[in-house]
Design a protein around this motif. Structure first.
Motif, PDB file in Angstrom:
ATOM      1  N   ILE A 451      66.431 100.116  40.606  1.00 54.27           N
ATOM      2  CA  ILE A 451      67.837 100.979  41.223  1.00 54.27           C
ATOM      3  C   ILE A 451      67.948 100.091  42.434  1.00 54.27           C
ATOM      4  O   ILE A 451      66.808  99.907  43.272  1.00 54.27           O
ATOM      5  N   VAL A 452      68.949  99.791  43.267  1.00 52.72           N
ATOM      6  CA  VAL A 452      69.015  99.465  44.850  1.00 52.72           C
ATOM      7  C   VAL A 452      70.166 100.712  45.780  1.00 52.72           C
ATOM      8  O   VAL A 452      70.321 101.685  44.757  1.00 52.72           O
ATOM      9  N   ASP A 453      70.183 100.709  46.507  1.00 52.37           N
ATOM     10  CA  ASP A 453      70.839 101.098  47.935  1.00 52.37           C
ATOM     11  C   ASP A 453      72.171 100.951  47.915  1.00 52.37           C
ATOM     12  O   ASP A 453      72.395  99.598  46.643  1.00 52.37           O
ATOM     13  N   ALA A 454      72.658 101.540  48.035  1.00 51.36           N
ATOM     14  CA  ALA A 454      74.206 100.604  48.541  1.00 51.36           C
ATOM     15  C   ALA A 454      74.520  99.788  49.290  1.00 51.36           C
ATOM     16  O   ALA A 454      75.540  98.700  49.346  1.00 51.36           O
ATOM     17  N   GLN A 455      73.508  99.233  50.297  1.00 54.70           N
ATOM     18  CA  GLN A 455      73.552  97.454  50.085  1.00 54.70           C
ATOM     19  C   GLN A 455      72.890  96.831  49.788  1.00 54.70           C
ATOM     20  O   GLN A 455      72.946  95.834  50.057  1.00 54.70           O
ATOM     21  N   GLY A 456      72.912  96.981  48.509  1.00 48.63           N
ATOM     22  CA  GLY A 456      72.134  95.998  47.298  1.00 48.63           C
ATOM     23  C   GLY A 456      70.583  96.140  47.913  1.00 48.63           C
ATOM     24  O   GLY A 456      70.554  95.010  46.690  1.00 48.63           O
ATOM     25  N   THR A 457      69.572  96.563  48.549  1.00 46.94           N
ATOM     26  CA  THR A 457      68.519  95.914  48.709  1.00 46.94           C
ATOM     27  C   THR A 457      67.690  96.703  47.258  1.00 46.94           C
ATOM     28  O   THR A 457      68.309  98.245  46.464  1.00 46.94           O
ATOM     29  N   VAL A 458      66.051  96.559  46.584  1.00 47.61           N
ATOM     30  CA  VAL A 458      66.003  97.084  45.649  1.00 47.61           C
ATOM     31  C   VAL A 458      64.661  98.322  46.273  1.00 47.61           C
ATOM     32  O   VAL A 458      64.015  97.779  47.108  1.00 47.61           O
ATOM     33  N   LEU A 459      65.033  99.435  45.121  1.00 47.10           N
ATOM     34  CA  LEU A 459      63.622  99.853  46.076  1.00 47.10           C
ATOM     35  C   LEU A 459      63.043 100.252  45.153  1.00 47.10           C
ATOM     36  O   LEU A 459      61.909 100.855  45.236  1.00 47.10           O
ATOM     37  N   ALA A 460      63.442 100.438  43.991  1.00 44.83           N
ATOM     38  CA  ALA A 460      62.143 100.643  42.821  1.00 44.83           C
ATOM     39  C   ALA A 460      62.549 100.029  41.595  1.00 44.83           C
ATOM     40  O   ALA A 460      63.839  99.676  41.263  1.00 44.83           O
ATOM     41  N   GLU A 464      57.008  97.951  36.872  1.00 47.47           N
ATOM     42  CA  GLU A 464      56.717  97.041  38.419  1.00 47.47           C
ATOM     43  C   GLU A 464      56.442  95.996  38.540  1.00 47.47           C
ATOM     44  O   GLU A 464      56.438  95.266  38.407  1.00 47.47           O
ATOM     45  N   PRO A 465      57.517  95.543  39.730  1.00 47.89           N
ATOM     46  CA  PRO A 465      57.565  94.545  40.525  1.00 47.89           C
ATOM     47  C   PRO A 465      56.207  93.600  41.068  1.00 47.89           C
ATOM     48  O   PRO A 465      55.874  94.658  42.253  1.00 47.89           O
ATOM     49  N   SER A 466      56.385  92.285  41.639  1.00 44.28           N
ATOM     50  CA  SER A 466      56.334  92.110  42.557  1.00 44.28           C
ATOM     51  C   SER A 466      56.294  92.787  44.224  1.00 44.28           C
ATOM     52  O   SER A 466      56.645  93.112  44.202  1.00 44.28           O
ATOM     53  N   LEU A 501      71.110  84.089  35.414  1.00 43.32           N
ATOM     54  CA  LEU A 501      69.029  83.595  35.445  1.00 43.32           C
ATOM     55  C   LEU A 501      68.769  84.790  36.997  1.00 43.32           C
ATOM     56  O   LEU A 501      68.797  84.494  37.522  1.00 43.32           O
ATOM     57  N   SER A 502      67.344  85.706  35.431  1.00 40.97           N
ATOM     58  CA  SER A 502      67.439  86.312  37.174  1.00 40.97           C
ATOM     59  C   SER A 502      65.829  85.924  37.512  1.00 40.97           C
ATOM     60  O   SER A 502      65.123  84.865  37.110  1.00 40.97           O
ATOM     61  N   GLU A 503      66.188  86.370  38.942  1.00 42.55           N
ATOM     62  CA  GLU A 503      64.952  86.412  40.064  1.00 42.55           C
ATOM     63  C   GLU A 503      63.766  86.501  40.121  1.00 42.55           C
ATOM     64  O   GLU A 503      62.729  86.053  39.936  1.00 42.55           O
ATOM     65  N   ALA A 504      63.836  88.199  38.893  1.00 43.18           N
ATOM     66  CA  ALA A 504      62.344  88.605  38.842  1.00 43.18           C
ATOM     67  C   ALA A 504      61.142  87.454  37.649  1.00 43.18           C
ATOM     68  O   ALA A 504      59.788  88.034  37.960  1.00 43.18           O
ATOM     69  N   ASP A 505      61.662  86.924  36.524  1.00 43.04           N
ATOM     70  CA  ASP A 505      60.891  85.820  35.636  1.00 43.04           C
ATOM     71  C   ASP A 505      61.879  85.157  35.499  1.00 43.04           C
ATOM     72  O   ASP A 505      61.038  84.404  34.094  1.00 43.04           O
TER      73      ASP A 505
END
Length: 707
Positions: A451-460, A464-466, A501-505
């Motif tokens: 989930i990201v907010d209206a500014q594009g920042t990851v909230l959850a 579970e991420p780092s 290309l995902s930045e998570a993995d």
């Protein structure tokens, strides 16, 4: 039609030869000859006018040559007299005088000179320089294997013969027996018995009369065209001498003179290297050029031949070039028009048949290509529809999760732990599986969601991420921009993103995103589900297992920006999402020609807002006849059809290796050749063999009659 061989004449007296190649007149004169021995018991030599005859050097039907001494001058000479006395014919007398006249006109160090011409007791004679080394025919072994010495001898002879040509004298009987060697081994041209003056009309040489020695005659001599002889005839004679020096035998041999003449007219001389391996190929080329059937193809003069030989002796390249195989075949066809015509007719029939077969085969290949491309177009549209249906299922799961009040309330309060709990709850969904990010079968199609907010920042995010991933901003990603456009238009609809290309993995994926709105329609954020690349789209395998070897399908998507390209226009290129050769999360970027074809498909679509999950009408397709699967080990070309997956930007490629597509046609072609072509070719070969055998039998019968 083969030129009939003219009646050969005796080279000594000019009389017609018998079928066995013998001269009846010369035999009679030889039988009646009662000449006394040259060295009787008294020891005194025989006398002939002012000469004493020391030794018989040679004899023939028309004349004899003695080694003699002039009594007053004490000079040893070669004396040639016309035997037969009053029996000598007018033609014999003319030829004897012609020889003396021809030799007397010439003054060259390599031509035997005339000393005296006279008559004794009614017997004409002339004397000439005595050359003590014998003739070339008796000394061939001295020159065998010595290419340089052979070239030197021929160059000297060619210069001497050219000297005669400049003074209008054509020798017409050049052969090793008529070349004399002095004590130093230098050659001298002798015996001008059948020579003629080029500027005088040959009253005593009728058309059809063969003049010369059969084994050394030029074809024009053998054909009896004596009136039309040129200096090319003597060039041929020089080539015949060179041939015998190289191989040890004349260019043509046979059991009878008639057979020799026929071979001179109808066959090519055996290449010298086949009779004497290891001889110099340049000398062979010079020799065969001199022995050309067509006088115009020989050297233009004996001087040209001499210059070529001198060029060879200096180690310089010769100007003549060896005759090619094609030229030999063509000349054989000109000499043997009947068998050549038969062979040509058979070859033409085979060529026409082969051409027709190739035309039919090419038409079948074209038809098969069009049929295969048409089938691939239908398959591409079918697979595109199936993929679109699967994307609708994924989008429905995203919509169900986005409509949950357990997501809206924590998002309004900006309660990050509650949002993380919601993400975990969507994975577990114990209370109501319909609310989870799962399909009706119970499996989740998503690798992860966040989930990201209206500014594009990851909230959850789940899994579970780092810690450093939470709080990252992805407002530049295509999935965020697409959801933002829907939110601003007050449309709660899912958006299918570009591949990235995902930045998570560090794995390739595409995303399905949907805007999150509050009760008043205000935009609060975006829910994003991530779908991995690989061989399947969940339970969907693009290629039919029964047709996977013959026909496969590939799903590609346009490439999204990476972080370094944020704020820039959408990049070009494509990424393979689904391919039977990919593992989960693996992919391959595409560019070049195939990328341009994919752009053409996408340009044909006019995207209406909110219509990603709908098929275009009319349905655009592109076909490729020279495609190649970049992930396949099988070589191309491939036959491919491209079709869009709704308005998502994705494209389906259905492809068939060309060799697999034409495998059935190849099998059929092999059977046609086996059951139809092979018997036909065998029949044609048998017909050619029968015709050839009949021709050879005719030639043998004709030769047997002549002998």
């Amino acid at each position: 039609m083969t030129t009939p061989a003219p009646t050969p004449l005796c080279p000594q007296c000019g009389s017609n030869l018998s079928a066995a190649g013998l001269c009846p007149r010369c035999l009679l004169l030889g039988a009646l000859d009662e000449e006394p021995e040259l060295h009787p018991v008294s020891g005194l030599p025989s006398r002939f006018g002012d000469y004493e005859l020391l030794e018989l050097l040679g004899r023939g039907g028309m004349g004899r040559v003695y080694r003699a001494r002039h009594l007053r001058l004490e000079r040893v000479v070669a004396l040639k007299m016309l035997v037969g006395g009053g029996l000598a014919s007018e033609a014999e007398l003319h030829r004897f005088r012609a020889e003396t006249e021809a030799a007397a006109r010439l003054d060259h160090p390599s031509i035997v000179p005339i000393y005296e011409v006279g008559e004794h007791d009614g017997c004409p004679y002339f004397t000439m320089k005595y050359v003590e080394g014998g003739n070339l025919a008796d000394n061939l072994e001295r020159f065998r294997g010595n290419a340089r010495r052979v070239a030197e001898v021929l160059a000297v002879l060619a210069r001497a013969v050219h000297h005669g040509h400049q003074r209008g004298i054509l020798h017409r009987d050049l052969k090793p027996a008529n070349v004399l060697l002095d004590a130093g081994g230098r050659p001298h041209v002798a015996d001008f018995g059948v020579a003629r003056h080029l500027e005088k009309e040959a009253h005593h040489t009728r058309s059809g009369i063969v003049v010369g020695t059969p084994g050394y005659m030029s074809p024009e001599q053998a054909a009896g065209r004596s009136r039309n002889l040129t200096t090319a005839t003597d060039v041929y004679g020089l080539g015949a001498i060179l041939y015998e020096l190289l191989t040890g035998q004349p260019p043509f041999t046979a059991d009878t003179p008639t057979q020799v003449l026929r071979r001179v007219l109808e066959t090519e001389p055996t290449p010298p290297h086949q009779l004497a391996p290891g001889i110099d190929r340049d000398l062979e080329t010079l020799c065969l050029k001199c022995l050309e059937k067509d006088p115009a193809r020989r050297y233009g003069s004996a001087e040209e031949l001499a210059e070529e030989l001198e060029r060879y002796l200096r180690g310089e390249p010769i100007l003549a070039r060896p005759m090619g195989r094609a030229a030999r075949v063509w000349r054989w066809c000109r000499r043997h028009p009947v068998p050549a015509g038969l062979v040509g007719s058979i070859a033409w029939l085979l060529l026409v048949t082969a051409g027709a077969a190739i035309t039919v085969a090419q038409a079948q290949v074209d038809d098969r290509r069009r049929e295969e491309l048409s089938t691939n177009i239908y398959a591409a549209r079918t697979v595109a529809g199936t993929v679109l249906f699967k994307l609708e299922e994924y989008s429905d799961a995203i919509e169900r999760a986005a409509s949950s009040p357990r997501l809206r309330e924590p998002l309004l309060r900006h309660d990050l732990p509650a949002l993380q709990g919601f993400c975990r709850e969507m994975y577990e969904a114990h209370e109501d599986p319909r609310l989870g990010l799962k399909l009706p079968g119970g499996e989740s199609p998503f690798d992860s969601w966040f989930i990201v907010d209206a500014q594009g920042t990851v909230l959850a995010r789940w899994p579970e991420p780092s810690r450093d991933f939470l709080g990252k901003n992805f407002a530049w990603r295509d999935y965020f921009e697409g959801a933002k456009r829907n939110a601003l238009a007050q449309r709660v609809q899912p958006y299918i993103s570009r591949a990235f290309l995902s930045e998570a993995d560090d794995r390739h994926r595409f995303a399905i995103s949907i805007p999150l709105l509050d009760a008043e329609g205000g935009w609060r954020g975006v829910l994003v589900g991530m779908v991995g690349t690989g061989a399947t789209l969940g339970s969907l395998r693009l290629s039919d297992p029964d047709e996977a070897r013959h026909r496969t399908a590939v799903l590609v998507a346009p490439r999204d920006r990476n972080r370094s390209e944020a704020g820039q226009p959408a990049p070009g290129g494509y990424i393979i999402l689904l391919h039977e050769a990919l593992g989960h999360g693996e992919s391959l970027p595409l560019d070049g020609g195939l990328a341009r074809e994919l752009d053409e498909v996408r340009r044909s679509l006019t995207l209406a807002e909110g219509e990603q999950l709908r098929m275009p009408e009319p349905w655009p397709t592109v076909t490729l006849a020279e495609h190649r699967d970049p992930l396949a080990t099988r070589e191309g070309p491939w036959l491919a059809a491209l079709a869009p997956v709704g308005y998502t930007g994705f494209v389906i490629i259905v492809q068939t290796p060309a060799d697999a597509a034409f495998e059935m046609d190849k099998t059929l072609a092999r059977r046609l050749v086996l059951w139809g072509g092979v018997p036909f070719l065998l029949g044609e070969a048998l017909l050619g063999l029968v015709l050839w055998s009949a021709w050879r039998a005719t030639v043998r019968w004709r030769e047997s009659r002549e002998t």
